[in-house]
Design a protein around this motif. Structure first.
Motif, short mmCIF file in Angstrom:
data_model
loop_
_atom_site.label_atom_id
_atom_site.label_comp_id
_atom_site.label_asym_id
_atom_site.label_seq_id
_atom_site.Cartn_x
_atom_site.Cartn_y
_atom_site.Cartn_z
N LEU A 114 0.84 -1.21 0.00
CA LEU A 114 0.00 0.00 0.00
C LEU A 114 0.87 1.26 0.00
N TYR A 115 2.00 1.22 0.74
CA TYR A 115 2.93 2.35 0.73
C TYR A 115 3.51 2.55 -0.67
N LEU A 116 3.83 1.45 -1.35
CA LEU A 116 4.36 1.54 -2.70
C LEU A 116 3.35 2.19 -3.65
N THR B 283 18.90 9.18 -2.57
CA THR B 283 18.57 7.77 -2.82
C THR B 283 19.82 6.90 -2.83
N LYS B 284 20.90 7.41 -3.40
CA LYS B 284 22.15 6.64 -3.42
C LYS B 284 22.65 6.39 -2.00
N ALA B 285 22.60 7.43 -1.16
CA ALA B 285 23.04 7.28 0.23
C ALA B 285 22.14 6.31 0.99
N ALA B 286 20.83 6.40 0.78
CA ALA B 286 19.89 5.53 1.49
C ALA B 286 20.07 4.08 1.09
N VAL B 287 20.28 3.83 -0.20
CA VAL B 287 20.47 2.46 -0.68
C VAL B 287 21.77 1.87 -0.14
N SER B 288 22.83 2.66 -0.13
CA SER B 288 24.11 2.17 0.41
C SER B 288 23.96 1.83 1.89
N LEU B 289 23.26 2.67 2.65
CA LEU B 289 23.01 2.38 4.06
C LEU B 289 22.18 1.11 4.20
N LEU B 290 21.20 0.94 3.35
CA LEU B 290 20.34 -0.24 3.41
C LEU B 290 21.14 -1.52 3.23
N SER C 121 13.97 3.35 2.29
CA SER C 121 14.92 3.42 1.18
C SER C 121 14.28 3.02 -0.13
N ILE C 122 13.50 1.96 -0.11
CA ILE C 122 12.84 1.50 -1.32
C ILE C 122 11.79 2.51 -1.78
N LEU C 123 11.03 3.04 -0.86
CA LEU C 123 10.01 4.04 -1.23
C LEU C 123 10.66 5.28 -1.83
N LEU C 124 11.80 5.67 -1.30
CA LEU C 124 12.51 6.83 -1.82
C LEU C 124 12.97 6.59 -3.25
N VAL C 125 13.52 5.40 -3.50
CA VAL C 125 14.01 5.06 -4.84
C VAL C 125 12.84 4.95 -5.83
N VAL C 126 11.74 4.37 -5.38
CA VAL C 126 10.56 4.25 -6.25
C VAL C 126 10.02 5.64 -6.60
N VAL D 198 15.02 -2.45 -7.60
CA VAL D 198 14.72 -1.02 -7.81
C VAL D 198 16.00 -0.18 -7.86
N PRO D 199 16.93 -0.31 -6.87
CA PRO D 199 18.17 0.47 -6.98
C PRO D 199 19.00 0.09 -8.21
#
Length: 336
Positions: free
Chosen positions: A13-15, A39-46, A205-210, A279-280
Motif C-alpha cells: 500500500l505504501y508503494l 537515494t544513493k546514500a539511502a540504498v548504500s546504508l540499506l 529506502s525502497i520508497l525513496l528510490v521508487v 529497484v536500486p
C-alpha cells in the motif's frame, strides 16, 4: 487465513501511495538532483545494514548442500531469463516495449532474501539452505544480472555498458554489504535492539528510490504512453511467468530426487524476485527516462509472488510428514 494472505500488505500500500505521489507531484529541477544523491546514500546504508544482519553460521550451514544451491542459481539466472526471452512472441504483444524490457529485467534479477526465507520457514522447509541460497543469489546478481541483460536486450533498450554497470553496482550495493557483514561482530547486537529503526530504513529506502524513479518517468510522459490494455497484459505476463517457474521448480526438484524440505527451499528461492535489489539496480542499469516503466513489472510481480507463495507455503506446511517448525532468526515479514 489463506484469504487474508491474498490482501495487499502495508508495504505494498505504501508503494502504491508512493507511485500516486510521484504521479501527482514528481520531483523536478534542484529537488530531483538532491533526491538522486539522497537515494544513493539511502540504498548504500540499506545494503550495509543487510550485510550486518547476515549470519555467517547460517551461510556455512547451507553452503554444503551444493546441488540445491546450484539448482536455485540455475533457476534464477538461467531458466527464468530463458523463459522471458523465449516467450517474447507471446509476451511482447501484450505490453509496451518499455514494459517488456522491464519483464526481461525482472527475469534476470536475483531472488528475494527475507520473503523467501520467511516462506520456507512457514512451509517447514530447509531454512539454512534457503538463507544461503537467497543470500548467494543477491551477491551473484551484482555480476550475473547485467550480463544476462546484455545478452537478451538490444542496444536500443536504454541500458549502459554491462561491465561499467557491474562496477557501479558493486560500489553502491556490494561494497556496503561486505563492509556491513565484516562489522557484524560489533554492531549486530545494536541492530537487533533497533528492529523498528531497521524497518524504517529498509522500507523507506525502497520508497525513496521508487519515488525518484517514477518522478523521472512521469515527467517524461509515462502514464500518457501507457494504455490500460498494457497494464492488463502486464498482469497476465507476470502471472504466466510465476506459474511456469513454480511448476517447473517443484517438478524438477522431485525428478532430481530432492527431499521435500529441499524442494520447498528451491521453489521459494528460485521463483521469487527481489524488489529491494531490483529497484536500486534499475537506476544504475537504465536511463532515468525509462527506469519507472522498467520497475513497474517488478512491483506487480512482487505483490503477486507474495500472495501466491503465501498460500503455497501454507499448503506445504499442512503436509502429513512436515517436521516441527524450525526456530530461526528470519523475520516473518513478507515484504520483499
Amino acid at each position: 487465513m489463506a484469504r487474508s494472505r491474498l490482501l495487499p500488505d502495508n508495504f505494498t500500500l505504501y508503494l502504491i501511495a508512493t507511485v500516486i505521489l510521484a504521479s501527482l507531484f514528481p520531483a523536478q529541477g534542484v529537488f530531483a538532483d538532491a533526491l538522486a544523491w539522497a537515494t544513493k546514500a539511502a540504498v548504500s546504508l540499506l545494503f550495509f545494514l543487510h550485510g550486518a544482519k547476515l549470519s555467517r553460521p547460517a551461510i556455512f550451514a547451507g553452503i554444503g548442500h551444493w546441488r540445491l544451491q546450484l539448482m536455485v542459481v540455475a533457476t534464477t539466472f538461467a531458466l527464468f531469463p530463458l523463459f522471458g526471452w523465449a516467450l517474447a512472441p507471446v509476451l511482447r504483444p501484450l505490453v509496451t516495449p518499455d514494459l517488456y524490457t522491464g519483464v526481461i529485467y525482472l527475469c534476470a534479477l536475483p531472488a528475494t532474501v527475507q520473503s523467501a526465507i520467511a516462506f520456507v520457514s512457514m512451509a517447514r522447509g530447509n531454512v539454512p539452505a534457503a538463507v544461503c541460497a537467497a543470500s548467494a543469489s543477491t551477491l551473484l546478481g551484482v555480476f550475473l544480472t547485467p550480463v544476462a541483460l546484455s545478452l537478451m536486450l538490444t542496444q536500443d533498450a536504454a541500458m549502459g555498458d554491462p561491465l561499467e554497470a557491474v562496477g557501479r553496482i558493486s560500489l553502491q550495493l556490494l561494497l556496503p554489504f561486505v563492509v556491513g557483514h565484516l562489522m557484524r561482530p560489533w554492531i549486530a547486537g545494536f541492530l537487533q535492539r533497533r528492529a523498528v529503526v531497521m524497518k524504517v530504513v529498509d522500507q523507506g529506502s525502497i520508497l525513496l528510490v521508487v519515488y525518484a524513479a517514477f518522478s523521472h518517468a512521469v515527467v517524461d510522459g509515462l502514464w500518457s504512453q501507457l494504455p490500460l490494455s498494457a497494464m492488463a497484459g502486464l498482469l497476465a505476463v507476470c502471472a504466466l511467468l510465476l506459474a511456469v517457474v513454480l511448476v517447473l521448480t517443484a517438478w524438477g526438484s522431485r525428478r532430481l530426487g530432492f527431499a521435500k524440505e529441499d524442494e520447498i527451499a528451491i521453489v521459494f528461492c528460485g521463483s521469487t524476485k527481489s524488489l529491494i535489489t531490483g529497484v536500486p539496480m534499475a537506476n544504475v542499469l537504465f536511463s532515468a527516462s525509462v527506469a519507472g516503466a522498467i520497475v513497474l513489472p517488478l512491483m506487480v510481480f512482487h505483490q503477486m509472488q507474495l500472495m501466491v507463495c503465501a498460500v503455497l507455503a501454507q499448503r506445504y506446511a499442512r503436509r502429513a510428514d512436515a517436521p516441527a517448525a524450525e526456530v530461526t532468526g528470519a523475520a516473518p515479514a513478507l515484504r520483499r
